[in-house]
Write a protein that holds these residues in place. Structure first.
Motif, PDB file in Angstrom:
ATOM      1  N   LYS A 216       0.392   3.567  -6.733  1.00 50.35           N
ATOM      2  CA  LYS A 216       1.185   2.345  -6.561  1.00 50.35           C
ATOM      3  C   LYS A 216       0.730   1.256  -7.526  1.00 50.35           C
ATOM      4  N   LEU A 219       2.304   1.982 -10.814  1.00 54.56           N
ATOM      5  CA  LEU A 219       3.710   1.605 -10.867  1.00 54.56           C
ATOM      6  C   LEU A 219       3.880   0.091 -11.017  1.00 54.56           C
ATOM      7  N   ILE A 220       3.130  -0.675 -10.229  1.00 54.17           N
ATOM      8  CA  ILE A 220       3.250  -2.129 -10.312  1.00 54.17           C
ATOM      9  C   ILE A 220       2.779  -2.633 -11.679  1.00 54.17           C
ATOM     10  N   SER A 222       2.765  -0.988 -14.487  1.00 49.54           N
ATOM     11  CA  SER A 222       3.753  -0.596 -15.496  1.00 49.54           C
ATOM     12  C   SER A 222       4.981  -1.494 -15.436  1.00 49.54           C
ATOM     13  N   ALA A 223       5.409  -1.848 -14.222  1.00 51.09           N
ATOM     14  CA  ALA A 223       6.575  -2.733 -14.076  1.00 51.09           C
ATOM     15  C   ALA A 223       6.276  -4.109 -14.656  1.00 51.09           C
ATOM     16  N   GLY A 264       6.465   5.652 -14.419  1.00 55.35           N
ATOM     17  CA  GLY A 264       6.311   4.214 -14.182  1.00 55.35           C
ATOM     18  C   GLY A 264       6.469   3.406 -15.461  1.00 55.35           C
ATOM     19  N   GLY A 267      10.123   3.248 -16.639  1.00 52.94           N
ATOM     20  CA  GLY A 267      10.914   2.262 -15.911  1.00 52.94           C
ATOM     21  C   GLY A 267      10.722   0.854 -16.424  1.00 52.94           C
ATOM     22  N   TYR A 305      12.017   1.025  -9.251  1.00 51.87           N
ATOM     23  CA  TYR A 305      10.615   0.994  -8.845  1.00 51.87           C
ATOM     24  C   TYR A 305      10.450   1.148  -7.334  1.00 51.87           C
ATOM     25  N   PHE A 309       8.190   3.929  -5.643  1.00 46.73           N
ATOM     26  CA  PHE A 309       7.191   3.482  -4.671  1.00 46.73           C
ATOM     27  C   PHE A 309       7.303   4.307  -3.389  1.00 46.73           C
ATOM     28  N   SER A 526      15.620   8.555  -8.838  1.00 46.08           N
ATOM     29  CA  SER A 526      16.400   7.475  -9.445  1.00 46.08           C
ATOM     30  C   SER A 526      17.660   7.969 -10.153  1.00 46.08           C
TER      31      SER A 526
END
Length: 639
Positions: A216, A219-220, A222-223, A264, A267, A305, A309, A526
């Motif tokens: 997680k 992912l955050i 990368s976002a 990630g 995105g 995302y 997640f 997605s």
């Protein structure tokens, strides 16, 4: 002077001159043709120096060095030619006035230089595609059937590609000068003055203690990094070097860690405001404000995302792997003394939504990003950092601009030969006039076309070849462009050529193809979303805000249903019948227009299934415990 010192001095001098030239355009813009020609061939010269031929290759050291020097010299001669000839070229009538021998020679030499630049920047895939379109321009009269046309001669191709603001000096080069440069400058300044590390540390603090916190946090991070980065590969390089080792320590296999980071980082190209540079091109192609594109991209990016997640969360609960130990979190530097670094991205967003132009906002946000770290001693940087930033920006721009410029060849040939129109007709016939069959064919086209290409390159080609067909079928123009862009983004992780997956596999020392397959499996959650905003443009922030938020909530529910179907787990392991029910509900929510009675019924069905899994199923079968940490993990695409 040794060759290495000469090479270094030349690269630095050209990079600083190129940076100054691009910066000058903000205050004193040159005529479009002059600006574009200087930009393209100076970028080509820098590319030859940043990516020189291998000296231990078959050509030998002396010959490779000579080739690089000749390329740089040829680029500078072409820049001088356009500097002298710009007035004549701007006054002439395209396709009517004579094309001189010097113009033809410039086209031939310039095109050979740019083809070599494309090979060095992105490899053979785009190079072969451009060569194919050039061959089509010259040999179209020899082709049978619908593909054939009268063909162009050398003078006509020269006129079309290098003598006006079409071709290599067209919309892609103009976008690079007028939009992309400022955001690359902002991103480089923000990252090199500590903002990039702050984003990663914020992600660690926000998600590190959660179930599956390692993935997680990836992912955050990368976002967040994606909001300032225009490249999935650079996102992997910046974020993955920290998050992949963290995921490995928390129990993920090398392939699982690399795949999670790859999807990630990919995105990140959907995240406003930069959106992998494609947002600026889309705004120019559609003739609408950039802020409208960024706003439309908000729901698809958040939904993307959120979907990842949910997959990561379900996978962690199902397997018991991925939680970060407390001692690993203690190495994160304190956040509060660095929070002021967020002033520049917040300032950027404020200017954009106050109605200022994107270049204006990015330019002044860059100044803020330079000044804000100087406020406190902890974040101050050495003045030499400005030199490093200038070189970094110039070289990033050069390596991105060569593929962008050469895509102008494809756009010009496809338009002038009516190939794009023929493609629309062919796709309509192949799809039998059925929208969803045509959409599936376009998805396959985007994924194949995007193999080995930068996302913005794949999107531009897709916008020329695929978008008109969708618009002819009644799809909203903005939704059609987003649909194509979305799947061009996903091509960065889908095999056989998956640049983001391969980059992440390199960081993790993992098997490249297995990483790509796993990333595709994780990202499969997605793949349905773009069908939602084609069917219902309200998801692109088009309509009353309460309706938009309700439609967004429905999309989030659909992504959860799709994730549960893929993972086969929601609080307990579920049967195939239950998984199929979640799939039916998901597809229904996506394909039924938002706020219709049947749409509300599908939402109710989703929550009934969720209630069943949490309240009824455990009582009937006994809740299944997660797999113990450290147990062998499945390696299928869904894991």
């Amino acid at each position: 002077m040794s060759y290495s010192k000469f090479h270094w001095a030349l690269r630095v001098a050209l990079s600083l001159a190129y940076f100054a030239f691009l910066l000058k355009q903000f205050f004193w813009p040159d005529p479009p043709l002059m600006a574009a020609s200087v930009h393209v061939f100076t970028a080509m010269a820098i590319t030859a120096l940043v990516l020189p031929l291998k000296e231990d290759g078959p050509l030998g050291t002396i010959l490779t060095r000579l080739i690089d020097v000749v390329i740089v010299a040829a680029c500078l001669v072409i820049v001088a030619h356009f500097f002298v000839a710009t007035e004549r070229l701007e006054m002439r009538l395209a396709y009517i006035d004579d094309v001189y021998l010097v113009d033809k020679a410039t086209f031939i030499v310039g095109m050979l230089l740019l083809l070599e630049g494309v090979r060095r920047c992105v490899g053979w895939s785009l190079l072969l595609m451009i060569v194919l379109f050039l061959a089509y321009a010259f040999l179209g009269s020899y082709l049978p059937g619908a593909l054939g046309f009268s063909g162009f001669n050398l003078a006509e191709v020269t006129d079309m590609i290098t003598m006006n603001t079409d071709g290599i000096f067209g919309i892609t080069s103009a976008t690079a000068i007028n939009f992309v440069f400022y955001f690359i400058m902002f991103g480089a300044i923000f990252a090199l003055t500590g903002g990039g590390q702050l984003f990663i540390d914020l992600a660690m603090m926000a998600a590190g203690r959660l179930t599956g916190g390692a993935a997680k946090a990836a992912l955050i991070g990368s976002a967040l990094f994606g909001t300032i980065s225009g490249s999935a590969v650079s996102n992997v390089a910046a974020v993955g070097v920290l998050t992949i080792p963290l995921m490995r320590r928390s129990g993920y296999t090398a392939e699982q860690a690399a795949a999670t980071e790859a999807i990630g980082s990919t995105g990140g190209q959907l995240m406003p405001p930069v959106m992998g540079i494609a947002a600026f091109v889309m705004a120019d192609l559609l003739g609408i404000p950039y802020t409208r594109i960024a706003l439309a991209g908000l729901i698809p990016a958040v939904a993307f995302y959120f979907a990842l997640f949910v997959v990561v969360d379900l996978r962690a609960r199902k397997s018991g792997v991925g939680t970060v130990s407390a001692d690993l979190l203690q190495v994160v530097a304190p956040i509060m003394p660095r929070l002021h670094l967020l002033a520049s991205p917040l300032f950027l967003l404020a200017l954009l939504f106050m109605g200022y132009s994107a270049p204006f906002a990015a330019f002044y946000a860059s100044i803020v990003a330079l000044l804000v770290p100087l406020i406190f001693k902890r974040t101050r940087y050495n003045i030499r950092k400005l030199y490093e930033i200038s070189l970094d920006v110039a070289q990033q721009m050069a390596l991105l601009s060569i593929p962008l410029a050469t895509i102008g060849v494809i756009m010009a040939v496809a338009t002038q030969s009516n190939l794009a129109l023929k493609f629309v007709t062919g796709l309509t016939l192949l799809g039998g006039g059925h929208l969803y069959l045509s959409l599936i064919l376009i998805v396959l086209g985007c994924l194949v076309m995007g193999m080995g290409l930068p996302t913005v390159a794949a999107y531009i080609i897709g916008s020329v070849m695929f978008v008109p067909a969708l618009v002819d079928m009644g799809v909203d123009r903005l939704a059609a462009n987003f649909f194509v862009m979305y799947f061009c983004v996903l091509s960065m992780v889908t095999p056989p050529v998956a640049l983001a997956s391969f980059a992440a596999a390199g960081v993790a020392k993992a098997d490249t193809m297995k990483t790509a397959m796993l990333a595709t499996g994780i990202g499969a959650v997605s793949f349905l979303m773009p069908f939602g905003f084609v069917n219902d443009p309200i998801l692109l922030w088009s309509g009353p805000v309460p309706d938009i938020l309700l439609a967004f909530f429905g999309m989030l529910c659909a992504t959860v249903a799709w994730a549960v179907f893929i993972q086969g787990y929601l609080h307990v392991h579920i049967s195939w019948i239950e998984r199929i029910l979640f799939l039916i509900v998901c597809v229904g929510i996506v394909l039924v227009k938002s706020l219709e009675p049947s749409w509300f019924m599908l939402l109710a069905a989703f929550w009934c299934l969720v209630g069943w899994c949490f309240l009824v199923r455990p009582k009937l079968t006994g809740r299944q415990a997660p797999v113990a940490a450290g147990a062998p993990q499945p390696t299928s695409g869904t894991e």
